[in-house]
Design an enzyme around this catalytic site. Structure first.
Site, PDB file in Angstrom:
ATOM      1  N   GLU A  90     -66.567 -42.510  94.499  1.00 19.39           N
ATOM      2  CA  GLU A  90     -67.185 -41.479  94.901  1.00 19.39           C
ATOM      3  C   GLU A  90     -66.686 -40.951  95.871  1.00 19.39           C
ATOM      4  O   GLU A  90     -67.822 -40.922  97.030  1.00 19.39           O
ATOM      5  CB  GLU A  90     -68.522 -42.059  94.213  1.00 19.39           C
ATOM      6  CG  GLU A  90     -68.598 -42.521  92.903  1.00 19.39           C
ATOM      7  CD  GLU A  90     -68.124 -41.381  91.213  1.00 19.39           C
ATOM      8  OE1 GLU A  90     -67.746 -40.435  91.921  1.00 19.39           O
ATOM      9  OE2 GLU A  90     -67.201 -42.242  90.108  1.00 19.39           O
ATOM     10  N   CYS A 136     -72.081 -33.975  98.403  1.00 21.25           N
ATOM     11  CA  CYS A 136     -70.934 -33.905  98.478  1.00 21.25           C
ATOM     12  C   CYS A 136     -70.268 -32.944  97.361  1.00 21.25           C
ATOM     13  O   CYS A 136     -69.022 -32.646  97.313  1.00 21.25           O
ATOM     14  CB  CYS A 136     -70.667 -35.640  97.467  1.00 21.25           C
ATOM     15  SG  CYS A 136     -71.629 -35.798  95.963  1.00 21.25           S
TER      16      CYS A 136
HETATM   17  P1  NAD Z   1     -69.402 -43.007 104.654  1.00 24.71           P
HETATM   18  O1  NAD Z   1     -67.752 -42.940 104.334  1.00 24.71           O
HETATM   19  O2  NAD Z   1     -69.113 -42.689 106.557  1.00 24.71           O
HETATM   20  O3  NAD Z   1     -70.271 -44.082 105.072  1.00 24.71           O
HETATM   21  C1  NAD Z   1     -70.860 -44.773 103.687  1.00 24.71           C
HETATM   22  C2  NAD Z   1     -70.673 -46.481 103.531  1.00 24.71           C
HETATM   23  O4  NAD Z   1     -69.512 -46.882 103.714  1.00 24.71           O
HETATM   24  C3  NAD Z   1     -71.972 -46.308 104.541  1.00 24.71           C
HETATM   25  O5  NAD Z   1     -73.073 -47.639 103.563  1.00 24.71           O
HETATM   26  C4  NAD Z   1     -71.021 -47.581 105.825  1.00 24.71           C
HETATM   27  O6  NAD Z   1     -72.523 -48.340 105.990  1.00 24.71           O
HETATM   28  C5  NAD Z   1     -70.757 -48.038 104.730  1.00 24.71           C
HETATM   29  N1  NAD Z   1     -68.986 -47.748 105.602  1.00 24.71           N
HETATM   30  C6  NAD Z   1     -68.441 -47.331 106.585  1.00 24.71           C
HETATM   31  N2  NAD Z   1     -67.823 -47.818 107.555  1.00 24.71           N
HETATM   32  C7  NAD Z   1     -67.120 -48.635 106.581  1.00 24.71           C
HETATM   33  C8  NAD Z   1     -66.304 -49.563 106.304  1.00 24.71           C
HETATM   34  N3  NAD Z   1     -64.611 -49.659 107.320  1.00 24.71           N
HETATM   35  N4  NAD Z   1     -65.701 -50.399 105.313  1.00 24.71           N
HETATM   36  C9  NAD Z   1     -66.927 -50.929 104.439  1.00 24.71           C
HETATM   37  N5  NAD Z   1     -68.056 -49.445 104.792  1.00 24.71           N
HETATM   38  C10 NAD Z   1     -67.718 -48.624 105.339  1.00 24.71           C
HETATM   39  O7  NAD Z   1     -69.843 -41.959 104.085  1.00 24.71           O
HETATM   40  P2  NAD Z   1     -71.469 -41.422 105.323  1.00 24.71           P
HETATM   41  O8  NAD Z   1     -71.371 -40.407 105.838  1.00 24.71           O
HETATM   42  O9  NAD Z   1     -72.530 -42.137 104.754  1.00 24.71           O
HETATM   43  O10 NAD Z   1     -71.702 -40.047 103.364  1.00 24.71           O
HETATM   44  C11 NAD Z   1     -70.949 -38.927 103.283  1.00 24.71           C
HETATM   45  C12 NAD Z   1     -69.967 -38.834 102.744  1.00 24.71           C
HETATM   46  O11 NAD Z   1     -69.606 -38.891 101.388  1.00 24.71           O
HETATM   47  C13 NAD Z   1     -68.808 -37.625 101.952  1.00 24.71           C
HETATM   48  O12 NAD Z   1     -67.666 -37.412 102.792  1.00 24.71           O
HETATM   49  C14 NAD Z   1     -69.283 -36.624 100.828  1.00 24.71           C
HETATM   50  O13 NAD Z   1     -68.806 -35.538  99.843  1.00 24.71           O
HETATM   51  C15 NAD Z   1     -70.054 -37.989  99.933  1.00 24.71           C
HETATM   52  N6  NAD Z   1     -70.277 -38.196  99.434  1.00 24.71           N
HETATM   53  C16 NAD Z   1     -69.332 -38.551  98.021  1.00 24.71           C
HETATM   54  C17 NAD Z   1     -70.339 -38.123  96.612  1.00 24.71           C
HETATM   55  C18 NAD Z   1     -69.970 -38.667  95.886  1.00 24.71           C
HETATM   56  O14 NAD Z   1     -70.790 -38.714  95.057  1.00 24.71           O
HETATM   57  N7  NAD Z   1     -68.199 -38.162  95.250  1.00 24.71           N
HETATM   58  C19 NAD Z   1     -72.003 -38.752  97.019  1.00 24.71           C
HETATM   59  C20 NAD Z   1     -72.372 -38.531  98.042  1.00 24.71           C
HETATM   60  C21 NAD Z   1     -71.882 -38.615  99.463  1.00 24.71           C
END
Ligand code: NAD
Length: 472
Positions: free
Chosen positions: A215, A249
């Protein structure tokens, strides 16, 4: 904890969940409902502490926004699943090709599902997937975001109180722990977060052939057609662009508007913001940007756009600054004369900044959207039904909302997910149940085993019968 330690520790947690899942067998409808309703109870009984934790994590988070979009929406999804789970989990009998044979689809739990969640709606994006995961009879391991430490720690504590360790476990940690987590041999892994990290997740999961639901984010466009009600469009767009300060998002990322309508849109947006938020900096309804890094990134997008020729219109109240590093609140801004060379038209914005790009001919909007990665949502404002239909069939996005923005995200009967660069696999309601269920084909052979006899040698006579079919 170093990477190796976390890997070993996480592996042993997953193993004990897997062993318990096999030992207990598939969860009954009653147990699934009980798990779903215990999650409801967790949220409802601890809503005040959870709201305070999210506020502490954001610096300031509107309590109403937390109650509506984190607490109530999660409770709604969990209750919806609890109401329907018994019906969803029934085997589906399908037509059998031979007399005496029976065929059906068994809805089988996958096993243990991993969830990696982001910070922007820390409850919604953990409990939303869980509604489908529990309804499908699975157990789960959750790794929430390190950017919401108060909420994540409270969640870990509450989950340990409301759930057995073989039902649901919360693992705390940063990107490094996330990395170890995504390398585990789950039965399914659901990740909500950025497209960049999504690529790492898919790569790590591929090592164990773990199926993934991604997502992700991206730039969700809004197209305003010439026959749109401009005031209504401006109000509906700005309502969502300021909700959670645009850190959503499916927030409208940029607007495509006919040249002739742009002045009307600006006036309507200005008026609407001044009525909704007479104050921004000292207004409890207006949410802060999650961290200084994110705050600085948004300001850098503004200055990059300005340096490349954009006109920036701040919608801050007259006696207030446009932004303040102490509160990390950024007033809504409109950005005009944008080009694709500007970072603001390249990166997902995730804040209260709205580029407004003009067009002359309607087809330009479709060409522009199709020339960019497929968005999580597309929004269309306009009354003409033939044009709405044309837009719907000529653009591809996770969802399409006509004459509003983000509405689809809270409708349990609709699938929620992306397509292409905005993700893969949808959930919510029955779509979540199906996502986290294995649809197993089951056949009960007839007494005479006719289909087996058809495969049996010698073939001479059977082949002659088949060959004859082609000569008629
Ligand atoms: P992010 O990708 O930075 O982090 C998300 C999660 O991934 C966190 O728990 C983080 O600790 C973990 N993570 C980070 N690096 C990782 C790695 N290398 N391997 C495994 N896990 C890792 O995202 P964010 O800044 O927390 O959220 C914002 C983003 O999420 C935006 O791009 C937004 O559009 C997206 N988002 C999508 C939805 C949806 O339903 N499609 C909903 C909310 C947010």
């Amino acid at each position: 904890m170093n990477l190796q330690q976390s890997k070993t520790e996480l592996y042993s947690i997953l193993n004990s969940l897997k062993r318990a899942h096999l030992k207990h067998g598939p969860a009954s409808a009653a147990l699934r409902r009980d798990r779903l309703l215990r999650a409801v109870q967790l949220l409802s009984e601890n809503r005040i502490a959870l709201t305070a934790a999210i506020a502490a994590d954001f610096g300031h988070r509107s309590a109403y926004q937390t109650l509506l979009a984190d607490v109530m929406s999660s409770i709604g999804a969990l209750k919806f699943a609890a109401e329907h789970v018994e019906q969803w989990m029934q085997a589906e009998v399908v037509d059998a090709p031979a007399e005496g044979m029976q065929t059906w689809i068994q809805q089988q739990p996958l096993g243990v599902v991993g969830i990696i969640s982001p910070w922007n709606f820390p409850l919604n994006l953990a409990f939303g997937p869980l509604a489908g995961i529990f309804a499908a009879g699975n157990t789960a391991m959750l790794k929430p975001s390190e950017l919401t430490p108060h909420t994540s720690e409270l969640l870990a504590e509450l989950v340990a109180r409301y759930f057995e360790p073989h039902e649901l476990v919360v693992v705390l940690g940063d990107a490094e722990v996330g990395q170890a987590f995504s390398a585990l041999p789950f039965d399914h892994l659901v990740f909500t977060g950025s497209s960049t990290v999504g690529k790492h997740i898919m790569r790590a999961a591929a090592e164990n052939l773990v199926p993934v639901t991604l997502e992700l984010g991206g730039k969700s466009p809004v197209v305003i057609a010439a026959d749109a009600d401009i005031q209504q469009a401006a109000q509906r767009i700005m309502t969502v662009k300021t909700f959670n300060a645009g850190q959503i998002c499916v927030s409208p990322d940029y607007v495509l508007i006919p040249d002739a309508q742009v002045d009307g849109f600006i006036t309507a947006a200005q008026q609407f913001i001044s009525e909704s938020f007479p104050k921004v900096q000292h207004n409890d309804d207006y949410t802060s940007i999650i961290s200084s890094r994110h705050y600085e990134r948004l300001l850098a997008l503004l200055s990059d756009a300005r340096s490349k020729g954009a006109e920036i219109i701040s919608l801050a109240p007259a006696d207030e600054p446009d932004f303040d590093a102490n509160t990390r609140k950024i007033a809504p801004h409109l950005i005009l004369n944008v080009t694709d060379e500007m970072l603001i038209m390249q990166e997902e914005i995730f804040g209260p900044l709205l580029p407004v790009k003009t067009y002359q001919k309607f087809e330009e909007t479709i060409d522009y959207i199709n020339a960019h990665p497929r968005p999580l949502a597309a929004y269309y404002f306009g009354q003409d039904q033939a044009k709405q239909q044309h837009f719907a069939t000529h653009t591809t996005s996770g969802a399409l909302v006509i004459n509003d923005v983000m509405t689809h995200a809270s409708i349990d009967t609709l699938p929620f997910g992306g397509v292409g660069a905005s993700g893969m696999g949808a959930y919510h309601g029955i779509h979540g149940f199906r996502r986290f269920t294995h649809a197993k084909a089951v056949v009960l052979q007839s007494m005479d085993g006719a289909s087996n006899l058809r495969l049996r040698a010698p073939y001479e006579q059977k082949q002659a019968t088949l060959t004859a079919l082609f000569h008629n």
